[in-house]
Design an enzyme around this catalytic site. Structure first.
Site, PDB file in Angstrom:
ATOM      1  N   GLY A   1     -33.000  -5.190  44.657  1.00 49.51           N
ATOM      2  CA  GLY A   1     -32.545  -6.238  45.378  1.00 49.51           C
ATOM      3  C   GLY A   1     -33.033  -7.510  44.784  1.00 49.51           C
ATOM      4  O   GLY A   1     -32.768  -7.456  43.761  1.00 49.51           O
TER       5      GLY A   1
ATOM      6  N   CYS B   1     -30.543 -11.648  42.187  1.00 51.19           N
ATOM      7  CA  CYS B   1     -29.760 -11.482  40.758  1.00 51.19           C
ATOM      8  C   CYS B   1     -28.732 -10.083  40.858  1.00 51.19           C
ATOM      9  O   CYS B   1     -27.557 -10.152  40.866  1.00 51.19           O
ATOM     10  CB  CYS B   1     -30.239 -11.445  39.539  1.00 51.19           C
TER      11      CYS B   1
HETATM   12  N1  LIG Z   1     -33.790 -16.233  40.369  1.00 51.49           N
HETATM   13  C1  LIG Z   1     -33.687 -15.575  38.815  1.00 51.49           C
HETATM   14  O1  LIG Z   1     -34.790 -14.614  38.894  1.00 51.49           O
HETATM   15  C2  LIG Z   1     -32.716 -15.635  38.249  1.00 51.49           C
HETATM   16  C3  LIG Z   1     -32.799 -15.303  36.815  1.00 51.49           C
HETATM   17  C4  LIG Z   1     -31.914 -15.667  36.062  1.00 51.49           C
HETATM   18  C5  LIG Z   1     -30.769 -16.545  36.446  1.00 51.49           C
HETATM   19  N2  LIG Z   1     -30.827 -16.820  37.746  1.00 51.49           N
HETATM   20  C6  LIG Z   1     -29.377 -17.725  37.998  1.00 51.49           C
HETATM   21  O2  LIG Z   1     -29.965 -19.133  38.084  1.00 51.49           O
HETATM   22  C7  LIG Z   1     -29.308 -19.919  39.008  1.00 51.49           C
HETATM   23  C8  LIG Z   1     -30.188 -20.538  39.950  1.00 51.49           C
HETATM   24  O3  LIG Z   1     -30.805 -19.402  40.645  1.00 51.49           O
HETATM   25  P1  LIG Z   1     -32.326 -19.830  41.336  1.00 51.49           P
HETATM   26  O4  LIG Z   1     -32.965 -18.214  41.835  1.00 51.49           O
HETATM   27  O5  LIG Z   1     -33.261 -20.442  40.589  1.00 51.49           O
HETATM   28  O6  LIG Z   1     -31.647 -20.571  42.631  1.00 51.49           O
HETATM   29  P2  LIG Z   1     -32.760 -21.319  43.827  1.00 51.49           P
HETATM   30  O7  LIG Z   1     -31.742 -20.953  44.985  1.00 51.49           O
HETATM   31  O8  LIG Z   1     -34.087 -20.785  43.849  1.00 51.49           O
HETATM   32  O9  LIG Z   1     -32.465 -22.875  43.489  1.00 51.49           O
HETATM   33  C9  LIG Z   1     -31.361 -23.473  43.374  1.00 51.49           C
HETATM   34  C10 LIG Z   1     -31.526 -24.923  43.800  1.00 51.49           C
HETATM   35  O10 LIG Z   1     -30.439 -25.696  43.493  1.00 51.49           O
HETATM   36  C11 LIG Z   1     -30.397 -26.990  44.560  1.00 51.49           C
HETATM   37  N3  LIG Z   1     -29.225 -27.364  44.532  1.00 51.49           N
HETATM   38  C12 LIG Z   1     -27.990 -26.887  44.893  1.00 51.49           C
HETATM   39  N4  LIG Z   1     -27.185 -28.070  44.911  1.00 51.49           N
HETATM   40  C13 LIG Z   1     -27.670 -29.048  44.121  1.00 51.49           C
HETATM   41  C14 LIG Z   1     -26.943 -30.112  43.489  1.00 51.49           C
HETATM   42  N5  LIG Z   1     -25.836 -30.554  43.810  1.00 51.49           N
HETATM   43  N6  LIG Z   1     -27.808 -30.997  42.851  1.00 51.49           N
HETATM   44  C15 LIG Z   1     -29.156 -30.675  42.693  1.00 51.49           C
HETATM   45  N7  LIG Z   1     -29.706 -29.544  42.925  1.00 51.49           N
HETATM   46  C16 LIG Z   1     -29.083 -28.731  43.853  1.00 51.49           C
HETATM   47  C17 LIG Z   1     -30.806 -26.278  45.904  1.00 51.49           C
HETATM   48  O11 LIG Z   1     -31.314 -27.235  46.560  1.00 51.49           O
HETATM   49  C18 LIG Z   1     -32.221 -25.237  45.117  1.00 51.49           C
HETATM   50  O12 LIG Z   1     -33.393 -25.789  45.329  1.00 51.49           O
HETATM   51  C19 LIG Z   1     -28.243 -18.775  39.893  1.00 51.49           C
HETATM   52  O13 LIG Z   1     -27.211 -18.805  39.117  1.00 51.49           O
HETATM   53  C20 LIG Z   1     -28.927 -17.193  39.426  1.00 51.49           C
HETATM   54  O14 LIG Z   1     -28.225 -16.379  39.495  1.00 51.49           O
HETATM   55  C21 LIG Z   1     -31.749 -16.699  38.568  1.00 51.49           C
END
Ligand SMILES: NC(=O)c1ccc[n+]([C@@H]2O[C@H](COP(=O)([O-])OP(=O)(O)OC[C@H]3O[C@@H](n4cnc5c(N)ncnc54)[C@H](O)[C@@H]3O)[C@@H](O)[C@H]2O)c1
Length: 443
Positions: free
Chosen positions: A263, A266
């Site tokens: 799950g 990602c």
């Molecule tokens: N979570 C992981 O383990 C992980 C690991 C590697 C890559 N990623 C990738 O990184 C990216 C972010 O993932 P995450 O888990 O950190 O997401 P998340 O949902 O935890 O955080 C995203 C944040 O972006 C903010 N946001 C949305 N629109 C915005 C805007 N216009 N300006 C400023 N802030 C804004 C949201 O309010 C939220 O706080 C995704 O593409 C994900 O696939 C995630």
């Protein structure tokens, strides 16, 4: 160096804090006002080991700042990191609206040269889209401002994100400019002392590298789950098989644990997004489709075992459930197998008494109040008046429980273990009916 981060979630907050901890000046921008207000008060929105002290320390010392003002963000950083979410769109492809909104905002407000770094996981061609969007807006503004778009995908793992960012295995940088590659080298220099971890490549390859990594890991899990199903059918023990194949250095031990499906935020969405992206160019990715299908099926495996045990009648039964997060050491329940299981149990008329060390608030947020869900403060409390115990997440504290207490508290000594935490022979000796994934001594 001065860095702005947009999107202060699991990726943005950790990477921003770690950059600040190494001496860079970092401004964090998020549109979620409550999140930013809380961060200013020292309330960290996510559970991530080791994160709180570095956020507190660097905020106190002024190297890490928080704002909701896009204007401040654009003005501040020479590097503009985009780390917003890229959730699946209705058809499963990556939804780029948050990434493109940030790109538009930057273009509308920038007045000097910027390096725009895409850290979000995005399909091949997104850097090009970001570049085009910025050029469009600059043209509308009648401005000529130099900028570069870089792909710098993130490989941190929730649960060890701080360590992963502090000591990355590799830093992937996709750029078409040697100067920008040098700037990125300087930015990441504090993480590069022992040996050069930076792999510089063209932008499209960097974008694809992230998907390739996640899809490879998801493939390993689905492959092993497929093997566990075969093992069950033929009477083999998947644990013996796991050790047998893991000892081959070409295969290795990591990511070959069978279970109740992968799950998280990602793997499911990235496998899906690459399938949709390849479909759209007329390429049928058979492996990825199988990986996804096997995972859907695997998330149903625990419910199927439960259903079979009760001869199709779980209505009115109460289940103790240990583990809600999609994996240990995180509070993240996005696409968690626990959700598929609980929803199937509710649909069949059963009650759930759940405990998770970190995800109870998140579970409450997702499901709100419902009569068939009780979130209880300890793992022991869930056992009271429960018909059976189900284990969904392999938190450390579930590995060596008091089996006598479990035995005497459950109405019947039945355990459905979706993570193969216990030894089936021992469970048999302790007089449990014990279901696990792909092992010989199943009830
Ligand atoms: N979570 C992981 O383990 C992980 C690991 C590697 C890559 N990623 C990738 O990184 C990216 C972010 O993932 P995450 O888990 O950190 O997401 P998340 O949902 O935890 O955080 C995203 C944040 O972006 C903010 N946001 C949305 N629109 C915005 C805007 N216009 N300006 C400023 N802030 C804004 C949201 O309010 C939220 O706080 C995704 O593409 C994900 O696939 C995630």
């Amino acid at each position: 160096m001065k860095v702005t981060f947009y999107g202060i979630g699991y990726v943005g907050l950790v990477q921003a804090a770690v950059f600040a901890d190494r001496g860079h000046d970092v401004l964090c921008v998020d549109i979620d006002e409550a999140k930013i207000e809380n961060l200013k008060k020292g309330i960290i929105p996510i559970y991530e080991p080791g994160l709180t002290p570095i956020v507190e320390q660097n905020y106190k010392e002024g190297r890490l700042q928080f704002t909701t003002s896009i204007e401040e963000g654009v003005k501040y950083g020479d590097f503009q990191f985009i780390a917003v979410g890229t959730p699946p769109d209705e058809d499963g492809s990556a939804d780029l609206k948050y990434v493109l909104t940030v790109a538009t905002n930057i273009a509308e407000l920038m007045s000097d040269s910027k390096i725009i770094v895409n850290k979000s996981t995005v399909p091949v061609g997104t850097a090009e889209k970001v570049k085009n969007r910025i050029n469009e807006v600059l043209n509308e503004r009648g401005k000529k401002i130099n900028f570069h778009v870089v792909s710098n995908p993130e490989f941190l793992k929730e649960g060890s994100a701080v360590d992963d960012c502090t000591k990355p295995d590799r830093i992937i940088v996709g750029t078409d400019s040697d100067d920008v590659a040098n700037e990125m080298h300087e930015l990441y220099a504090p993480f590069n002392r022992n040996h050069d971890r930076m792999v510089v490549m063209d932008i499209k390859s960097a974008e694809l590298t992230k998907y390739a990594a996640n899809c490879m890991l998801a493939t390993k899990i689905s492959f092993m789950n497929e093997m566990s199903n075969i093992a069950e059918q033929v009477g083999a023990d998947i644990e013996a098989v796991r050790k047998g194949i893991g000892s081959d250095s070409r295969i290795g031990y990591s990511f070959i644990y069978p279970g109740c499906g992968y799950g998280g935020s990602c793997f499911p969405k990235d496998v899906q997004a690459l399938i949709r992206a390849t479909d759209s160019i007329g390429f049928n990715s058979e492996i990825l489709k199988a990986v996804e299908a096997v995972n859907y099926r695997q998330k149903e495996t625990l419910f199927n075992k439960i259903h079979k045990h009760y001869n199709g009648n779980v209505k009115g039964k109460t289940f103790a459930l240990w583990g809600l997060s999609f994996k240990p050491n995180t509070d993240d329940m996005r696409e968690a197998p626990s959700r598929v299981l609980m929803e199937a149990l509710w649909e069949a008329g059963a009650q759930v008494q759940a405990f998770d060390p970190e995800s109870m608030e998140e579970c409450q947020r997702i499901y709100g109040h419902r009569d068939d869900l009780q979130l209880l403060g300890t793992k022991e409390a869930t056992l009271q008046a429960a018909d059976a115990l189900i284990i969904v997440t392999e938190w450390q504290q579930f590995r060596a429980p008091n089996f006598e207490h479990i035995h005497s508290t459950l109405k019947e000594p039945v355990i459905f273990d979706g993570r193969n935490l216990y030894n089936p022979k021992r469970m048999q000796k302790l007089d449990f009916t014990y279901y696990s994934i792909g092992r010989v001594v199943n009830a």
